[in-house]
Design a protein around this motif. Structure first.
Motif, PDB file in Angstrom:
ATOM      1  N   ASP A  12      -7.586 -12.391  84.047  1.00  0.00           N
ATOM      2  CA  ASP A  12      -8.602 -13.271  84.638  1.00  0.00           C
ATOM      3  C   ASP A  12      -9.754 -13.566  83.677  1.00  0.00           C
ATOM      4  O   ASP A  12     -10.917 -13.653  84.083  1.00  0.00           O
ATOM      5  CB  ASP A  12      -9.146 -12.680  85.931  1.00  0.00           C
ATOM      6  CG  ASP A  12      -8.094 -12.632  87.031  1.00  0.00           C
ATOM      7  OD1 ASP A  12      -7.313 -13.589  87.135  1.00  0.00           O
ATOM      8  OD2 ASP A  12      -8.042 -11.625  87.761  1.00  0.00           O
ATOM      9  N   VAL A  13      -9.447 -13.762  82.410  1.00  0.00           N
ATOM     10  CA  VAL A  13     -10.489 -13.958  81.405  1.00  0.00           C
ATOM     11  C   VAL A  13     -11.066 -15.364  81.497  1.00  0.00           C
ATOM     12  O   VAL A  13     -10.334 -16.359  81.569  1.00  0.00           O
ATOM     13  CB  VAL A  13      -9.936 -13.688  79.992  1.00  0.00           C
ATOM     14  CG1 VAL A  13     -10.875 -14.248  78.915  1.00  0.00           C
ATOM     15  CG2 VAL A  13      -9.750 -12.192  79.782  1.00  0.00           C
ATOM     16  N   GLY A  14     -12.376 -15.434  81.508  1.00  0.00           N
ATOM     17  CA  GLY A  14     -13.086 -16.703  81.493  1.00  0.00           C
ATOM     18  C   GLY A  14     -14.229 -16.670  80.503  1.00  0.00           C
ATOM     19  O   GLY A  14     -14.707 -15.604  80.118  1.00  0.00           O
ATOM     20  N   MET A  15     -14.668 -17.850  80.082  1.00  0.00           N
ATOM     21  CA  MET A  15     -15.773 -17.948  79.134  1.00  0.00           C
ATOM     22  C   MET A  15     -16.627 -19.146  79.495  1.00  0.00           C
ATOM     23  O   MET A  15     -16.168 -20.294  79.464  1.00  0.00           O
ATOM     24  CB  MET A  15     -15.232 -18.097  77.708  1.00  0.00           C
ATOM     25  CG  MET A  15     -16.310 -18.199  76.645  1.00  0.00           C
ATOM     26  SD  MET A  15     -17.225 -16.641  76.518  1.00  0.00           S
ATOM     27  CE  MET A  15     -18.498 -17.106  75.340  1.00  0.00           C
ATOM     28  N   SER A  52      -8.455 -20.954  70.538  1.00  0.00           N
ATOM     29  CA  SER A  52      -9.074 -20.112  69.509  1.00  0.00           C
ATOM     30  C   SER A  52     -10.187 -19.257  70.111  1.00  0.00           C
ATOM     31  O   SER A  52     -10.385 -18.107  69.695  1.00  0.00           O
ATOM     32  CB  SER A  52      -9.619 -20.963  68.361  1.00  0.00           C
ATOM     33  OG  SER A  52      -8.558 -21.503  67.594  1.00  0.00           O
ATOM     34  N   THR A  53     -10.895 -19.797  71.088  1.00  0.00           N
ATOM     35  CA  THR A  53     -11.894 -18.999  71.802  1.00  0.00           C
ATOM     36  C   THR A  53     -11.225 -17.799  72.467  1.00  0.00           C
ATOM     37  O   THR A  53     -11.732 -16.673  72.406  1.00  0.00           O
ATOM     38  CB  THR A  53     -12.608 -19.855  72.861  1.00  0.00           C
ATOM     39  OG1 THR A  53     -13.305 -20.918  72.212  1.00  0.00           O
ATOM     40  CG2 THR A  53     -13.592 -19.024  73.671  1.00  0.00           C
ATOM     41  N   LEU A  54     -10.072 -18.037  73.076  1.00  0.00           N
ATOM     42  CA  LEU A  54      -9.330 -16.955  73.709  1.00  0.00           C
ATOM     43  C   LEU A  54      -8.960 -15.884  72.691  1.00  0.00           C
ATOM     44  O   LEU A  54      -9.116 -14.680  72.941  1.00  0.00           O
ATOM     45  CB  LEU A  54      -8.074 -17.521  74.376  1.00  0.00           C
ATOM     46  CG  LEU A  54      -7.146 -16.527  75.079  1.00  0.00           C
ATOM     47  CD1 LEU A  54      -7.876 -15.801  76.198  1.00  0.00           C
ATOM     48  CD2 LEU A  54      -5.923 -17.265  75.635  1.00  0.00           C
ATOM     49  N   LEU A  55      -8.509 -16.294  71.521  1.00  0.00           N
ATOM     50  CA  LEU A  55      -8.131 -15.321  70.493  1.00  0.00           C
ATOM     51  C   LEU A  55      -9.346 -14.546  70.002  1.00  0.00           C
ATOM     52  O   LEU A  55      -9.257 -13.331  69.753  1.00  0.00           O
ATOM     53  CB  LEU A  55      -7.439 -16.024  69.329  1.00  0.00           C
ATOM     54  CG  LEU A  55      -6.615 -15.110  68.431  1.00  0.00           C
ATOM     55  CD1 LEU A  55      -5.373 -14.618  69.157  1.00  0.00           C
ATOM     56  CD2 LEU A  55      -6.211 -15.818  67.145  1.00  0.00           C
ATOM     57  N   ARG A  56     -10.466 -15.209  69.874  1.00  0.00           N
ATOM     58  CA  ARG A  56     -11.672 -14.522  69.425  1.00  0.00           C
ATOM     59  C   ARG A  56     -12.162 -13.523  70.461  1.00  0.00           C
ATOM     60  O   ARG A  56     -12.724 -12.481  70.115  1.00  0.00           O
ATOM     61  CB  ARG A  56     -12.758 -15.539  69.073  1.00  0.00           C
ATOM     62  CG  ARG A  56     -12.449 -16.298  67.783  1.00  0.00           C
ATOM     63  CD  ARG A  56     -13.567 -17.256  67.401  1.00  0.00           C
ATOM     64  NE  ARG A  56     -13.323 -17.813  66.073  1.00  0.00           N
ATOM     65  CZ  ARG A  56     -12.649 -18.929  65.836  1.00  0.00           C
ATOM     66  NH1 ARG A  56     -12.155 -19.617  66.860  1.00  0.00           N
ATOM     67  NH2 ARG A  56     -12.454 -19.358  64.606  1.00  0.00           N
ATOM     68  N   ILE A  57     -11.968 -13.829  71.742  1.00  0.00           N
ATOM     69  CA  ILE A  57     -12.294 -12.852  72.786  1.00  0.00           C
ATOM     70  C   ILE A  57     -11.398 -11.630  72.655  1.00  0.00           C
ATOM     71  O   ILE A  57     -11.859 -10.482  72.698  1.00  0.00           O
ATOM     72  CB  ILE A  57     -12.158 -13.493  74.178  1.00  0.00           C
ATOM     73  CG1 ILE A  57     -13.279 -14.506  74.415  1.00  0.00           C
ATOM     74  CG2 ILE A  57     -12.165 -12.429  75.277  1.00  0.00           C
ATOM     75  CD1 ILE A  57     -13.095 -15.357  75.658  1.00  0.00           C
ATOM     76  N   ILE A  58     -10.104 -11.868  72.486  1.00  0.00           N
ATOM     77  CA  ILE A  58      -9.153 -10.759  72.368  1.00  0.00           C
ATOM     78  C   ILE A  58      -9.474  -9.908  71.147  1.00  0.00           C
ATOM     79  O   ILE A  58      -9.337  -8.677  71.174  1.00  0.00           O
ATOM     80  CB  ILE A  58      -7.715 -11.302  72.310  1.00  0.00           C
ATOM     81  CG1 ILE A  58      -7.350 -11.963  73.646  1.00  0.00           C
ATOM     82  CG2 ILE A  58      -6.710 -10.194  71.978  1.00  0.00           C
ATOM     83  CD1 ILE A  58      -6.057 -12.755  73.611  1.00  0.00           C
ATOM     84  N   SER A  59      -9.930 -10.556  70.063  1.00  0.00           N
ATOM     85  CA  SER A  59     -10.230  -9.825  68.827  1.00  0.00           C
ATOM     86  C   SER A  59     -11.557  -9.080  68.893  1.00  0.00           C
ATOM     87  O   SER A  59     -11.864  -8.286  68.002  1.00  0.00           O
ATOM     88  CB  SER A  59     -10.267 -10.794  67.643  1.00  0.00           C
ATOM     89  OG  SER A  59     -11.413 -11.632  67.715  1.00  0.00           O
TER      90      SER A  59
END
Length: 260
Positions: A12-15, A52-59
Motif C-alpha cells: 500500500d505504498v503511496g507518495m 523511479s520514485t517507487l524504486l527510490r522509496i524501496i532503496s
C-alpha cells in the motif's frame, strides 16, 4: 498475493508531496507487489508515472508518505546494507582500476578479505571482463563500464539488486547487447532484481514478471507473469508470445514499446 518468503514486499505504498505553490501532488497511490528470492521483476510505465520514485522509496533514498516496504520481513529503512542499486550512469572512479571500483563498497565496510577480492574477480569474469580488471574506466566502452557498475553492486551479495533504467544512456545497439549480458549475468548469479525501465520490450525480455505502473497518480495496474523460456534468444524476441505481451502492456499504459 504477497509471499511470506519474499525478499521485498511493497504494501500500500503511496507518495504525496507539496508543490511550490503549496498544492498537494500524489505521485504514487496504493502500490502492492513483491519480489521472490532469485526472481527478476521489471517495472514499466510512461515517463512521469512514478516508477523511479517507487524504486527510490524501496532503496531508502526518499520516504513514502503511506504504506510500508519490507526487506525480508523488516522495514527497509533498517536493512539498507542488504540492497544495492545501479543507476543510469555507472559513476566509476577514474583513478581506480576496474577491480578496485568493484571492491569500493566493501572498502567502505572495511570488509575486503582475500575471499571478497576473489569474488570481485569472479564477478568480472562472469560479466566478460576478467581481462579488464587492471584497466581503468576511461579505457572501456559505455556498456563495459555499466557491467563494472553491476559487478560493484553485486560484490556485497545484496538480498536484492535495484536497477533504475541502467541502459537508458546507451545507444540502441549497445543497449540491446546489454540486455543479453544482463540476462547472462542474472542466469549465473540468480540474484533477485527489481528493474525499472520505460522500454516495454526490455521489461519483457529480462523479467519473470512485469509490474505495469499506470499514470498519475502512479498505481499498479497489472502484474504479468512472463511465460517465455530461459535463456531467451532473438527468436523469442520476435515470437508471437513476445508480441502478445507487448500489445497487452501497451494497451495498459497507452504508449508504444520500442526502445528509445
Amino acid at each position: 498475493m504477497m509471499s511470506s518468503s519474499a525478499v521485498i514486499e511493497v504494501k500500500d505504498v503511496g507518495m504525496t508531496y507539496k508543490t511550490r505553490d503549496g498544492r498537494s501532488h500524489t505521485a504514487l497511490e496504493g502500490c502492492n507487489f513483491d519480489v521472490a528470492p532469485g526472481e527478476f521483476v521489471s517495472v514499466v510505465g510512461q515517463s512521469g508515472s512514478g516508477k523511479s520514485t517507487l524504486l527510490r522509496i524501496i532503496s531508502g533514498l526518499i520516504n513514502n508518505t503511506s504504506g510500508e516496504v519490507l526487506l525480508k520481513g523488516k522495514n527497509v529503512a533498517h536493512s539498507l546494507r542488504e540492497l544495492a542499486m545501479v543507476f543510469q550512469a555507472p559513476v566509476l572512479l577514474p583513478w581506480r582500476n576496474n577491480l578496485d571500483n568493484v571492491l569500493l563498497p566493501m572498502e567502505f565496510r572495511k570488509a575486503v578479505t582475500p575471499q571478497v577480492r576473489a569474488y570481485a574477480k569472479e564477478l568480472l569474469e562472469i560479466a566478460g571482463l576478467g581481462d579488464q580488471a587492471t584497466k581503468y574506466s576511461y579505457e572501456l566502452s559505455g556498456g563495459m563500464q555499466q557491467r563494472v557498475a553491476i559487478c560493484r553492486a553485486l560484490v556485497s551479495r545484496p538480498d536484492i539488486l535495484l536497477m533504475d533504467e541502467p541502459f537508458g544512456a546507451l545507444d540502441a545497439m549497445t543497449r540491446d547487447t546489454m540486455n543479453f549480458e544482463l540476462q547472462r549475468i542474472w542466469h549465473e548469479t540468480r540474484q533477485s532484481v527489481l528493474f525499472v525501465t520505460h522500454s516495454i520490450p526490455e521489461a519483457i525480455w529480462l523479467a519473470d514478471r512485469v509490474i505495469v505502473v499506470g499514470d498519475r497518480p502512479g498505481r499498479i495496474v497489472a502484474d504479468i507473469k512472463i511465460d517465455i523460456p530461459r535463456l531467451r534468444t532473438r527468436e523469442h524476441r520476435f515470437s508471437e508470445d513476445f508480441t502478445a505481451y507487448e500489445r497487452q502492456i501497451e494497451a495498459l499504459i497507452g504508449t508504444p514499446g520500442a526502445i528509445s
